[in-house]
Design a protein around this motif. Structure first.
Motif, PDB file in Angstrom:
ATOM      1  N   SER A  28       0.829  -1.213   0.000  1.00 44.94           N
ATOM      2  CA  SER A  28       0.000   0.000   0.000  1.00 44.94           C
ATOM      3  C   SER A  28       0.859   1.257   0.000  1.00 44.94           C
ATOM      4  N   VAL A  29       1.850   1.286   0.884  1.00 43.65           N
ATOM      5  CA  VAL A  29       2.736   2.456   0.964  1.00 43.65           C
ATOM      6  C   VAL A  29       3.472   2.651  -0.361  1.00 43.65           C
ATOM      7  N   ALA A  30       4.002   1.575  -0.920  1.00 43.05           N
ATOM      8  CA  ALA A  30       4.746   1.676  -2.179  1.00 43.05           C
ATOM      9  C   ALA A  30       3.846   2.148  -3.321  1.00 43.05           C
ATOM     10  N   GLY A  80      -0.369  -3.310  -7.219  1.00 44.21           N
ATOM     11  CA  GLY A  80       0.549  -2.680  -6.270  1.00 44.21           C
ATOM     12  C   GLY A  80       0.459  -3.251  -4.870  1.00 44.21           C
ATOM     13  N   LEU A  81      -0.733  -3.649  -4.472  1.00 40.05           N
ATOM     14  CA  LEU A  81      -0.950  -4.163  -3.123  1.00 40.05           C
ATOM     15  C   LEU A  81      -0.538  -5.622  -2.987  1.00 40.05           C
ATOM     16  N   TRP A  88       8.144  -9.894  -5.406  1.00 40.65           N
ATOM     17  CA  TRP A  88       9.333  -9.652  -4.585  1.00 40.65           C
ATOM     18  C   TRP A  88       9.556 -10.797  -3.613  1.00 40.65           C
ATOM     19  N   ILE A  89       8.499 -11.150  -2.872  1.00 45.31           N
ATOM     20  CA  ILE A  89       8.603 -12.147  -1.800  1.00 45.31           C
ATOM     21  C   ILE A  89       8.829 -13.561  -2.350  1.00 45.31           C
ATOM     22  N   LEU A  90       8.163 -13.902  -3.440  1.00 48.39           N
ATOM     23  CA  LEU A  90       8.210 -15.281  -3.948  1.00 48.39           C
ATOM     24  C   LEU A  90       9.242 -15.527  -5.041  1.00 48.39           C
ATOM     25  N   VAL A  91       9.681 -14.462  -5.726  1.00 45.51           N
ATOM     26  CA  VAL A  91      10.612 -14.651  -6.849  1.00 45.51           C
ATOM     27  C   VAL A  91      11.925 -13.902  -6.631  1.00 45.51           C
ATOM     28  N   VAL A 153      11.930   0.106  -4.181  1.00 40.31           N
ATOM     29  CA  VAL A 153      12.751   0.539  -3.045  1.00 40.31           C
ATOM     30  C   VAL A 153      11.848   0.892  -1.853  1.00 40.31           C
ATOM     31  N   THR A 154      10.741   1.561  -2.116  1.00 42.77           N
ATOM     32  CA  THR A 154       9.801   1.886  -1.043  1.00 42.77           C
ATOM     33  C   THR A 154       9.245   0.620  -0.411  1.00 42.77           C
ATOM     34  N   PHE A 155       8.901  -0.365  -1.252  1.00 42.95           N
ATOM     35  CA  PHE A 155       8.397  -1.628  -0.715  1.00 42.95           C
ATOM     36  C   PHE A 155       9.453  -2.285   0.175  1.00 42.95           C
ATOM     37  N   LEU A 156      10.683  -2.361  -0.314  1.00 43.14           N
ATOM     38  CA  LEU A 156      11.764  -2.978   0.466  1.00 43.14           C
ATOM     39  C   LEU A 156      11.937  -2.293   1.815  1.00 43.14           C
TER      40      LEU A 156
END
Length: 165
Positions: A28-30, A80-81, A88-91, A153-156
């Motif tokens: 959400s933030v990203a 995006g959500l 990112w998490i799975l790949v 980068v925001t997500f990370l």
């Protein structure tokens, strides 16, 4: 705490609630930062304005023959959500942990953002919707590149901060 899909504690298929919440919040933030950059800051600075909802509507129309009001916004939000975070998490993260564990995560996130840009502007825009590849390398192309890197980068940063809490 882990819960199964029915809400019972300690089942055969636990879902780490804190991890799911962290992914949803970081996504959400990203997404908000991506939209803020691409639809407000970039045009304020004199650059192109991103139109992710237009691409989402084009995708829906190509796949289903028509679109309905709000569907493009919903698809953009869900990507995006949920979509990009799962990538990112799975790949991206497992591959980088296995193949390049010495590379800082910030560089992996930048590479992931570039991958998202390629996915959005080549795979989706070109192959699926039929637009010119990378939207013809116009001003929106480069704003989209920066926007997708900013998203990753925001997500990370957000996800890592939440995970540490």
């Amino acid at each position: 705490m882990a819960v199964n899909m029915t809400g019972d504690r300690a089942s055969s298929a636990p879902v780490p609630v804190a991890m799911v919440v962290a992914i949803l919040i970081a996504g959400s933030v990203a997404t908000v930062v991506f939209d803020l950059f691409g639809q407000a800051l970039s045009p304020l600075a004199g650059y192109a304005k991103l139109a992710p909802v237009g691409l989402a509507n084009g995708t829906i129309k190509t796949l289903f023959g028509a679109t309905v009001p709000g569907a493009g916004h919903l698809l953009h939000f869900l990507i995006g959500l949920i979509g990009y975070p799962l990538g990112w998490i799975l790949v991206a993260l497992p591959l980088s942990d296995r193949l390049t564990p010495w590379v800082p995560k910030i560089l992996i996130a930048i590479a992931y953002g570039i991958g998202l840009w390629i996915f959005a502007l080549y795979i989706m825009a070109h192959w699926v919707v039929g637009m010119p590849a990378f939207l013809g390398f116009t001003g929106i192309t480069w704003v989209a590149l920066i926007g997708h890197v900013v998203y990753a980068v925001t997500f990370l940063v957000t996800h890592d901060w939440l995970e540490r809490r």
